[in-house]
Design an enzyme around this catalytic site. Structure first.
Site, mmCIF file in Angstrom:
data_model
loop_
_atom_site.group_PDB
_atom_site.id
_atom_site.type_symbol
_atom_site.label_atom_id
_atom_site.label_comp_id
_atom_site.label_asym_id
_atom_site.label_seq_id
_atom_site.Cartn_x
_atom_site.Cartn_y
_atom_site.Cartn_z
ATOM 1 N N CYS A 36 0.610 -1.192 -0.157
ATOM 2 C CA CYS A 36 -0.002 0.008 0.048
ATOM 3 C C CYS A 36 0.817 1.002 0.076
ATOM 4 O O CYS A 36 0.511 2.338 0.210
ATOM 5 C CB CYS A 36 -1.153 -0.090 1.018
ATOM 6 N N ASP A 38 2.930 2.291 2.225
ATOM 7 C CA ASP A 38 3.219 2.646 3.548
ATOM 8 C C ASP A 38 4.769 2.466 3.981
ATOM 9 O O ASP A 38 5.269 1.531 3.420
ATOM 10 C CB ASP A 38 2.282 1.985 4.726
ATOM 11 N N CYS A 63 -1.181 5.209 6.069
ATOM 12 C CA CYS A 63 -2.673 5.441 6.283
ATOM 13 C C CYS A 63 -2.798 5.706 7.632
ATOM 14 O O CYS A 63 -1.789 5.638 8.462
ATOM 15 C CB CYS A 63 -3.399 4.208 5.744
ATOM 16 N N CYS A 107 -0.231 -3.216 8.356
ATOM 17 C CA CYS A 107 0.444 -1.942 8.982
ATOM 18 C C CYS A 107 0.843 -2.527 10.030
ATOM 19 O O CYS A 107 1.763 -1.705 10.475
ATOM 20 C CB CYS A 107 -0.568 -0.956 8.645
#
Length: 211
Positions: A36, A38, A63, A107
């Protein structure tokens, strides 16, 4: 439609703890996820006698889940010994946050890996690593995945600016496809030397630019 984040995630997102950078840290780790985009950097200060993490901070590009997990992971790690902090898991982080949407579970893994990378960096610099892996070109490339290319925000392996890596008699040579006077050449060179120089069997790191 139900909002996917718990109140605890939103609280850590809106008011994250331990945000920032420690100047001259005892250990630092950088982890990025191609899933993503990140990224999270973790910095630690360690009391040398007790091996207790006295201070820990993080920087996040990502995020709400990324920021919230960075916040909660650093809170969990502060005041713990290095051995205790190594045992912090992504499930523990997720539970502390009241759960994460399945698509964002990586995450929490990212934040935990950032912390572990910072601890590993400290241990390597202080000769505390017991499992010694021989440095090979593959190990070098794996390490270089943690060096960012400021031009793109991605690592220098994925952006394909590393032309060649060799390891011979403790000397690591890295050829970078950039001119030596490029605005980011100095920063990339410094980061490469830092990432590879701490390896137990590396005596010297040579960074060569193409022009």
């Amino acid at each position: 439609m139900k909002f996917p984040y718990s109140e605890k995630v939103l609280e850590h997102f809106r008011n994250p703890k331990n945000v920032g950078k420690i100047e001259d840290p005892d250990g630092k780790g950088l982890e990025g996820s191609p899933a993503c985009g990140d990224m999270v950097a973790v910095y630690i200060k360690v009391e040398p006698e007790t091996k207790v993490i006295e201070d820990v901070k993080f920087e996040s590009y990502g995020c709400a889940s990324n920021i919230a997990t960075g916040s909660v992971i650093t809170e969990l790690a502060k005041g713990k010994t290095l051995e205790e902090a190594k045992k912090i898991t992504w499930k523990q982080a997720s539970e502390e946050l009241g759960g994460l949407p399945p698509i964002k579970a990586h995450c929490s893994v990212l934040a935990v890996e950032g912390l572990r990378a910072a601890i590993r960096d400290y241990e390597e610099k202080h000769g505390l690593v017991t499992e010694r892996e021989e440095t090979t070109p593959e190990v070098v490339r794996r390490r270089l995945k943690h060096v960012m290319n400021p031009l793109t925000g991605l690592d220098i392996i994925r952006t394909e600016i590393i032309l060649k890596t060799t390891v011979e008699d403790g000397v690591v040579r890295v050829v970078v496809d950039l001119p030596s006077d490029h605005q980011f050449a100095s920063a990339i060179k410094e980061d490469i030397i830092e990432k590879l120089g701490a390896l137990w069997d590396v005596k010297q790191v040579e960074v060569v630019f193409t022009e």
